[in-house]
Design an enzyme around this catalytic site. Sequence first.
Site, mmCIF file in Angstrom:
data_model
loop_
_atom_site.group_PDB
_atom_site.id
_atom_site.type_symbol
_atom_site.label_atom_id
_atom_site.label_comp_id
_atom_site.label_asym_id
_atom_site.label_seq_id
_atom_site.Cartn_x
_atom_site.Cartn_y
_atom_site.Cartn_z
ATOM 1 C CE LYS A 36 12.403 9.589 5.210
ATOM 2 N NZ LYS A 36 11.805 9.965 3.913
ATOM 3 C CE1 TYR A 263 8.021 -20.650 21.767
ATOM 4 C CE2 TYR A 263 9.623 -19.033 20.994
ATOM 5 C CZ TYR A 263 8.878 -19.600 22.026
ATOM 6 O OH TYR A 263 8.992 -19.120 23.293
HETATM 7 C C1 LIG Z 1 12.785 10.013 2.850
HETATM 8 C C2 LIG Z 1 12.811 10.947 1.685
HETATM 9 C C3 LIG Z 1 13.985 11.128 0.930
HETATM 10 C C4 LIG Z 1 15.246 10.313 1.167
HETATM 11 O O1 LIG Z 1 15.151 9.053 0.519
HETATM 12 P P1 LIG Z 1 16.451 8.099 0.415
HETATM 13 O O2 LIG Z 1 16.061 7.088 -0.577
HETATM 14 O O3 LIG Z 1 16.701 7.536 1.775
HETATM 15 O O4 LIG Z 1 17.574 8.965 -0.034
HETATM 16 C C5 LIG Z 1 13.969 12.091 -0.058
HETATM 17 N N1 LIG Z 1 12.847 12.829 -0.329
HETATM 18 C C6 LIG Z 1 11.703 12.658 0.357
HETATM 19 C C7 LIG Z 1 10.516 13.471 -0.001
HETATM 20 C C8 LIG Z 1 11.642 11.709 1.372
HETATM 21 O O5 LIG Z 1 10.492 11.518 2.043
#
Ligand SMILES: *Cc1c(COP(=O)(O)O)cnc(C)c1O
Length: 371
Positions: A36, A263
């Site tokens: 994702k 800045y």
């Molecule tokens: C994003 C996600 C994961 C992966 O999490 P990590 O900590 O990056 O391994 C697993 N399960 C769900 C439901 C997620 O949304």
Amino acid sequence: MNSHHIQVTVCTKTFANNILQIRQRVSPSQVCVVVKANAYGHGLTKLATTAVEAGANYLGICTNPEAKVIRDLGLQVKLLRLRMALPEELEESIDDLNIEEQIGTMESAVYLSQAGIKRGISIPVHLNIDLGMGRSGFFPNQIEQIEQVCTLPGIKIVGIMTHFPAADGQELNLTKQRLEKFEHLCELLANSLPEDILVHTHNSAATVRLTSKCNHLVRVGAACYGVRTSQAFANPAELKPVMSIKTRIAQVRQVPAGNTIGYDSLFTTKRDSLIASLPVGFGEGYPRSLFNKGIVLIHGHRCPVVGRVSLNITTVDVTDVPEEVKWGEEAVLVGCQAKEEITFEELADRFGSVHTEINLMAGFMNEISYI
Ligand SMILES: *Cc1c(COP(=O)(O)O)cnc(C)c1O
């Protein structure tokens, strides 16, 4: 046109090797590689292909466009949506994208059931159980509702899952209790659930830290990218970071004591200093909040960021580097140089965030070179 001012490099071999290490670790369980958010900023197109080649059984996605990219690559791998879907997303995904959805309310179960009946198919779904994340899912005491979902036509229950809110915390007892509760619930539901159901609970932190007698699938993002989500534990040494970020020195300049830098004039030189300007800033995804907190590697030395990070310029104090620092030389923002290393985790800790934020911004804002 080459990008001279920043090199965001992603090593697909390292990514593939991390996945192989995880597969060996959890075998015979299956692996869902989470891609994702543009593969956590590493680039979905390239890494989805690598993940499938490295033996991923599932890819974890959130949006339909992500699934479309994967399908357009010709990848037939199973897809699991890691959040609740909108009705419009469901209509599209059922007909064109073949995403396995999660259901966590009677409303979504009935919706999918009717969509399946209308099309004369059984839509594969995963039952989501809420054990403390509080975002979605049936509560474990809603057994009757869950059993009712299991009898609905037009859907096929292929998985039962939960997502831990604190598997990366100092304290693991609560997560262990949640796992036991989940395993108990699966036993209670044994007669209603299909025998070949996939039981899955573990994200990266849980996969690295906890064993489980009932996990058939782990959902791993961070571990595949060689990063971890908190300081509370160490990743196994075989898991290596996949991304590095390097820049070069655009200017070296003597700045006498008593001059302000950046800045809002929030930094004043306390001594005669040598200041290097780097041609990157938050416009390249280097977090603005690293102001007076960032560290950059130059000649293998850890040099502090001084003053505010600008949109496209970051200033670094190189006074303490024993060798001469020259215009055009390499500066490492994340990665290794000589014997030193700056990790995404270290940088994120310095401004109170998680590695993903730096990965994401760097990946979205710059072109990635794959090696
Ligand atoms: C994003 C996600 C994961 C992966 O999490 P990590 O900590 O990056 O391994 C697993 N399960 C769900 C439901 C997620 O949304």
